[in-house]
Design a protein around this motif. Structure first.
Motif, PDB file in Angstrom:
ATOM      1  N   SER A 194       0.830  -1.207   0.000  1.00  0.00           N
ATOM      2  CA  SER A 194       0.000   0.000   0.000  1.00  0.00           C
ATOM      3  C   SER A 194       0.867   1.260   0.000  1.00  0.00           C
ATOM      4  CB  SER A 194      -0.935  -0.014   1.202  1.00  0.00           C
ATOM      5  OG  SER A 194      -1.669   1.187   1.281  1.00  0.00           O
ATOM      6  N   LEU A 195       1.882   1.262   0.871  1.00  0.00           N
ATOM      7  CA  LEU A 195       2.744   2.438   0.951  1.00  0.00           C
ATOM      8  C   LEU A 195       3.582   2.613  -0.316  1.00  0.00           C
ATOM      9  CD1 LEU A 195       3.895   2.283   4.684  1.00  0.00           C
ATOM     10  CD2 LEU A 195       2.283   3.889   3.649  1.00  0.00           C
ATOM     11  N   SER A 196       3.989   1.501  -0.889  1.00  0.00           N
ATOM     12  CA  SER A 196       4.776   1.599  -2.130  1.00  0.00           C
ATOM     13  C   SER A 196       3.972   2.262  -3.239  1.00  0.00           C
ATOM     14  CB  SER A 196       5.243   0.206  -2.560  1.00  0.00           C
ATOM     15  OG  SER A 196       6.077  -0.363  -1.584  1.00  0.00           O
ATOM     16  N   GLU A 197       2.729   1.870  -3.379  1.00  0.00           N
ATOM     17  CA  GLU A 197       1.870   2.437  -4.400  1.00  0.00           C
ATOM     18  C   GLU A 197       1.642   3.932  -4.138  1.00  0.00           C
ATOM     19  OE1 GLU A 197      -1.631   0.083  -4.367  1.00  0.00           O
ATOM     20  OE2 GLU A 197      -0.702  -1.627  -5.432  1.00  0.00           O
ATOM     21  N   ARG A 198       1.427   4.304  -2.875  1.00  0.00           N
ATOM     22  CA  ARG A 198       1.182   5.708  -2.546  1.00  0.00           C
ATOM     23  C   ARG A 198       2.419   6.555  -2.851  1.00  0.00           C
ATOM     24  NH1 ARG A 198      -1.002   7.545   3.297  1.00  0.00           N
ATOM     25  NH2 ARG A 198      -2.781   6.364   2.501  1.00  0.00           N
ATOM     26  N   VAL A 199       3.595   6.044  -2.453  1.00  0.00           N
ATOM     27  CA  VAL A 199       4.826   6.807  -2.701  1.00  0.00           C
ATOM     28  C   VAL A 199       5.059   6.971  -4.200  1.00  0.00           C
ATOM     29  CG1 VAL A 199       7.336   6.757  -2.487  1.00  0.00           C
ATOM     30  CG2 VAL A 199       5.891   6.205  -0.527  1.00  0.00           C
ATOM     31  N   LYS A 200       4.776   5.910  -4.942  1.00  0.00           N
ATOM     32  CA  LYS A 200       4.969   5.972  -6.400  1.00  0.00           C
ATOM     33  C   LYS A 200       4.042   6.998  -7.033  1.00  0.00           C
ATOM     34  CE  LYS A 200       5.044   3.063 -10.501  1.00  0.00           C
ATOM     35  NZ  LYS A 200       4.823   1.673 -11.031  1.00  0.00           N
ATOM     36  N   GLU A 201       2.770   7.015  -6.605  1.00  0.00           N
ATOM     37  CA  GLU A 201       1.804   7.976  -7.165  1.00  0.00           C
ATOM     38  C   GLU A 201       2.216   9.405  -6.849  1.00  0.00           C
ATOM     39  OE1 GLU A 201      -1.941   6.921  -5.587  1.00  0.00           O
ATOM     40  OE2 GLU A 201      -2.181   5.096  -6.799  1.00  0.00           O
ATOM     41  N   VAL A 202       2.651   9.626  -5.612  1.00  0.00           N
ATOM     42  CA  VAL A 202       3.039  11.000  -5.219  1.00  0.00           C
ATOM     43  C   VAL A 202       4.256  11.450  -6.013  1.00  0.00           C
ATOM     44  CG1 VAL A 202       3.930  12.414  -3.315  1.00  0.00           C
ATOM     45  CG2 VAL A 202       2.011  10.846  -2.928  1.00  0.00           C
ATOM     46  N   GLU A 203       5.213  10.515  -6.164  1.00  0.00           N
ATOM     47  CA  GLU A 203       6.418  10.872  -6.923  1.00  0.00           C
ATOM     48  C   GLU A 203       6.088  11.158  -8.385  1.00  0.00           C
ATOM     49  OE1 GLU A 203       9.028   7.609  -6.282  1.00  0.00           O
ATOM     50  OE2 GLU A 203       9.767   8.385  -4.363  1.00  0.00           O
ATOM     51  N   GLU A 204       5.147  10.455  -8.981  1.00  0.00           N
ATOM     52  CA  GLU A 204       4.763  10.704 -10.370  1.00  0.00           C
ATOM     53  C   GLU A 204       4.100  12.063 -10.517  1.00  0.00           C
ATOM     54  OE1 GLU A 204       2.325   7.445 -11.457  1.00  0.00           O
ATOM     55  OE2 GLU A 204       4.016   6.058 -11.825  1.00  0.00           O
ATOM     56  N   GLU A 205       3.228  12.420  -9.560  1.00  0.00           N
ATOM     57  CA  GLU A 205       2.553  13.709  -9.635  1.00  0.00           C
ATOM     58  C   GLU A 205       3.519  14.859  -9.368  1.00  0.00           C
ATOM     59  OE1 GLU A 205      -0.952  13.874  -7.325  1.00  0.00           O
ATOM     60  OE2 GLU A 205      -1.917  12.191  -8.349  1.00  0.00           O
ATOM     61  N   MET A 206       4.584  14.570  -8.586  1.00  0.00           N
ATOM     62  CA  MET A 206       5.562  15.623  -8.328  1.00  0.00           C
ATOM     63  C   MET A 206       6.408  15.924  -9.566  1.00  0.00           C
ATOM     64  SD  MET A 206       6.917  14.736  -4.500  1.00  0.00           S
ATOM     65  CE  MET A 206       8.175  16.012  -4.630  1.00  0.00           C
ATOM     66  N   GLU A 207       6.340  15.062 -10.550  1.00  0.00           N
ATOM     67  CA  GLU A 207       7.080  15.316 -11.796  1.00  0.00           C
ATOM     68  C   GLU A 207       6.415  16.416 -12.652  1.00  0.00           C
ATOM     69  OE1 GLU A 207       7.453  11.580 -13.734  1.00  0.00           O
ATOM     70  OE2 GLU A 207       8.914  10.778 -12.295  1.00  0.00           O
ATOM     71  N   ASP A 208       5.109  16.655 -12.368  1.00  0.00           N
ATOM     72  CA  ASP A 208       4.422  17.719 -13.123  1.00  0.00           C
ATOM     73  C   ASP A 208       4.954  19.085 -12.709  1.00  0.00           C
ATOM     74  OD1 ASP A 208       2.947  15.780 -14.353  1.00  0.00           O
ATOM     75  OD2 ASP A 208       1.254  15.931 -12.936  1.00  0.00           O
TER      76      ASP A 208
END
Length: 504
Positions: free
Chosen positions: A213-227
Motif C-alpha cells: 500500500s505504501l509503495s503504491e502511494r509513494v509511487k503515485e506522489v512521486e509521479e505527480e511531483m514530476e508535473d
C-alpha cells in the motif's frame, strides 16, 4: 631303616644300644660295663673285636653317647602311643566284640574266654571303614560348599538372578518413561513452533500489505511531483494529503502473542496427568517369593497362572499352593478386582500370613486364617466362611471384586456409640451385585491371595483409574455442609449393609 640305625648304635658285646660308650685306641667302642667285665677276665686288656691291647685309660665316646641318647628318646616317643592293659600291663592285641573293648591275651584267658573276639587290627580296619562312611556326607557337603552347589549357594545365585531381573525391568520401565517424556517434549515444542509460525505469518502478512500500500502511494506522489507549473499547483492539496503518512490503528491484540500459559503453565502437572493414562496403577502387587515353582508370575507382578515348567527356586515350597499379595491390610477400606476370564477352577480371597504356612499345608478355612471364594467347573461356587456352602449363580463371573470394609451398627449410632465390624465381601465387578460377605478379625493384617488351578487360564489383577481432582479451599460453612452430607451418606450405607446382613 630304624633297625639298621639301631644295629649301628648297638654294642657288639651285649647287642644292646650303647650305655656310656668307651672308645679304645683301635677305634672300636663298647659299653663301659661290658669292657669292665671283659677286662676283669682278660688281664691283657685286649679289644673284644680285633684283640689289640689297650693299655691306656678308657676314653668316653661323647659323640656316640649323644647319638644313642637321642635315638632312645625318639624311640620312647613312638612307643608312648601304644596303649597297654591297665590290669596286666600287656599290649592290647585283641578286641572283644561282646563287650566292645580292646583286651590283652591275659584278659582273653580270664574274663573274655567265652566272648566273641577278633584281632585288634581287624577291628580297627572295620571301624575306620564305618567312620569313612559316616564322614562321606560331610565330605560331600564340603565339596558342595567349595563348588557352590549347596542350598545357601543356590540362594545366593538366585538373589543375584533376581537383582539382574529387577535391574533389567527397572531400566526397561524407565526407558518407557524417557521415551514418553521425550515424545511429550517434542510434541509440546512442535506445538509451540506451530503457533509461533502461525502468528508470525499473520503479522508478516499484514506487514506485506502495508508495504504494498505504501509503495503504491509513494509511487503515485512521486509521479505527480514530476508535473511542473499550474498542474502541480492545482493538485497540490490532494498530493500533500496523500504524501502525509498516518500510522494506522493496530488491529492486533494480546491474542496475537504466544499463549504462554498454554505451553508452560502447570506443565509438570499436565504431563503427569497425561502419564497416568499410560502407566497404570494396580491396587494389589503379587509377591513371587510366596508362589510354588509351577506358578508363572508376570514381570509386572499382577498376573499369575499355572505353568507346564517349574521355575528355578532355591527353597522348596512346602506350604499351601497360593501366591500372596505383597502388602497386608490391617485397617481402612481396600478394594481390588480380579479378572478370572475363562478359568473354570480358581480360588481368591484373603488370609493371615504366618510362618507355619510356608512349612506345612493347612486346610483353607477361617479357623486357619483363610477366607475365600472358590469356583469349580465354572458354575459351582463355594464360600469359605464360618457357614460355608456351595451355590450357583445365574451368570458366569468374569471379574470378581474383593472388598475389605467396615460395617457400622445403626443401633449404636442412634445411641451415640461408635461401633463397627470389619467385613470381607465378594461382588460381581461388572454389575456391582453382592455374591457373598462375612466378618473378619479387626486389627489383623490380611493379605490378598490367588490360586490359579487351570493351565492357560491365568488370573489378572485389574488396574484402576486414579482420578486427579483439585481441592478447593471452602469457607467454614461450606465445609460444614460438605461434612454433614458425608455423615448422611454414611448412615444410609450402614443401614443398607445392616438390612443385607439380617436377610442373610
Amino acid at each position: 631303616m630304624a633297625s639298621s640305625l639301631e644295629d649301628d648304635l648297638s654294642c657288639s658285646v651285649c647287642c644292646e644300644v650303647y650305655q656310656d660308650p668307651q672308645l679304645l685306641p683301635c677305634g672300636h667302642s663298647f659299653c663301659c660295663r661290658c669292657l669292665e667285665k671283659h677286662f676283669a677276665v682278660n688281664s691283657a686288656r685286649t679289644c673284644p673285636v680285633c684283640r689289640r691291647t689297650s693299655p691306656q685309660k678308657l676314653v668316653a665316646n661323647l659323640v656316640l653317647r649323644n647319638a644313642c641318647e637321642s635315638y632312645l628318646k625318639e624311640k620312647e616317643k613312638k612307643n608312648d602311643g601304644e596303649v597297654k592293659c591297665s590290669q596286666h600291663g600287656e599290649k592290647l592285641q585283641l578286641f572283644c566284640k561282646t563287650d566292645e573293648q580292646a583286651i590283652c591275651l591275659e584278659c582273653r584267658k580270664q574274663k573274655h574266654s567265652s566272648h566273641r573276639v577278633q584281632p585288634l587290627a581287624h577291628a580297627v580296619r572295620q571301624r575306620k571303614s564305618r567312620v569313612k562312611v559316616a564322614l562321606r556326607p560331610a565330605e560331600k557337603a564340603l565339596e558342595a560348599l567349595r563348588n557352590g552347589t549347596t542350598q545357601n549357594s543356590q540362594i545366593t545365585k538366585y538373589i543375584e538372578s533376581q537383582v539382574q531381573q529387577a535391574e533389567r525391568l527397572i531400566k526397561k520401565e524407565f526407558e518407557r518413561f524417557h521415551q514418553f517424556l521425550h515424545e511429550e517434549e517434542e510434541a509440546r515444542v512442535t506445538s509451540l513452533k506451530k503457533e509461533a509460525k502461525r502468528k508470525r505469518d499473520r503479522v508478516q502478512e499484514r506487514i506485506d500489505r502495508e508495504i504494498l500500500s505504501l509503495s503504491e502511494r509513494v509511487k503515485e506522489v512521486e509521479e505527480e511531483m514530476e508535473d511542473d507549473g499550474a498542474t502541480f499547483l492545482q493538485n497540490f492539496d490532494s498530493v500533500l494529503q496523500r504524501a502525509e503518512y498516518t500510522e494506522p490503528d493496530s488491529t492486533f491484540g494480546s491474542e496475537s502473542l504466544i499463549d504462554m500459559p498454554e505451553h508452560v503453565g502447570n506443565l509438570g502437572y499436565r504431563v503427569w496427568k497425561k502419564m497416568k493414562d499410560i502407566f497404570r496403577y494396580y491396587p494389589v502387587v503379587l509377591d513371587p517369593n510366596t508362589a510354588p515353582a509351577d506358578f508363572s508370575i508376570s514381570n509386572d507382578l499382577v498376573c499369575v497362572g499355572k505353568s507346564s515348567r517349574d521355575r528355578p527356586i532355591p527353597v522348596p515350597h512346602q506350604g499351601n499352593r497360593i501366591v500372596l499379595g505383597s502388602e497386608g491390610y490391617t485397617d481402612g477400606i481396600h478394594c481390588w478386582d480380579i479378572e478370572v476370564g475363562g478359568s473354570k477352577h480358581w480360588t481368591i480371597g484373603v488370609c493371615q500370613r504366618s510362618a507355619q504356612m510356608y512349612h506345612s499345608v493347612q486346610p483353607l478355612s477361617p479357623e486357619n486364617g483363610f477366607w475365600a471364594l472358590m469356583c469349580r467347573n465354572g458354575n459351582s461356587y463355594k464360600f469359605l466362611a464360618s457357614k460355608s456352602g456351595c451355590f450357583r449363580l445365574k451368570k458366569k463371573l468374569r471379574m470378581v471384586r474383593v472388598q475389605l470394609a467396615w460395617q457400622y451398627c445403626l443401633d449404636c449410632l442412634s445411641k451415640n456409640i461408635c461401633s463397627r465390624r470389619r467385613t470381607l465381601g465378594f461382588l460381581d465387578a461388572d454389575d456391582g451385585s453382592m455374591i457373598a460377605f462375612t466378618g473378619v478379625p479387626p486389627g489383623v493384617a490380611l493379605f490378598p491371595f490367588l490360586i490359579p488351578e487351570e493351565r492357560f487360564a491365568p488370573l489378572h489383577i485389574a488396574p484402576v483409574d486414579i482420578p486427579l481432582t483439585v481441592e478447593q479451599i471452602l469457607p467454614f460453612e461450606e465445609n460444614k455442609t460438605k461434612y454433614t452430607v458425608y455423615a448422611i451418606v454414611l448412615v444410609i450405607v450402614s443401614f443398607i449393609l445392616g438390612m443385607l446382613m439380617r436377610n442373610e
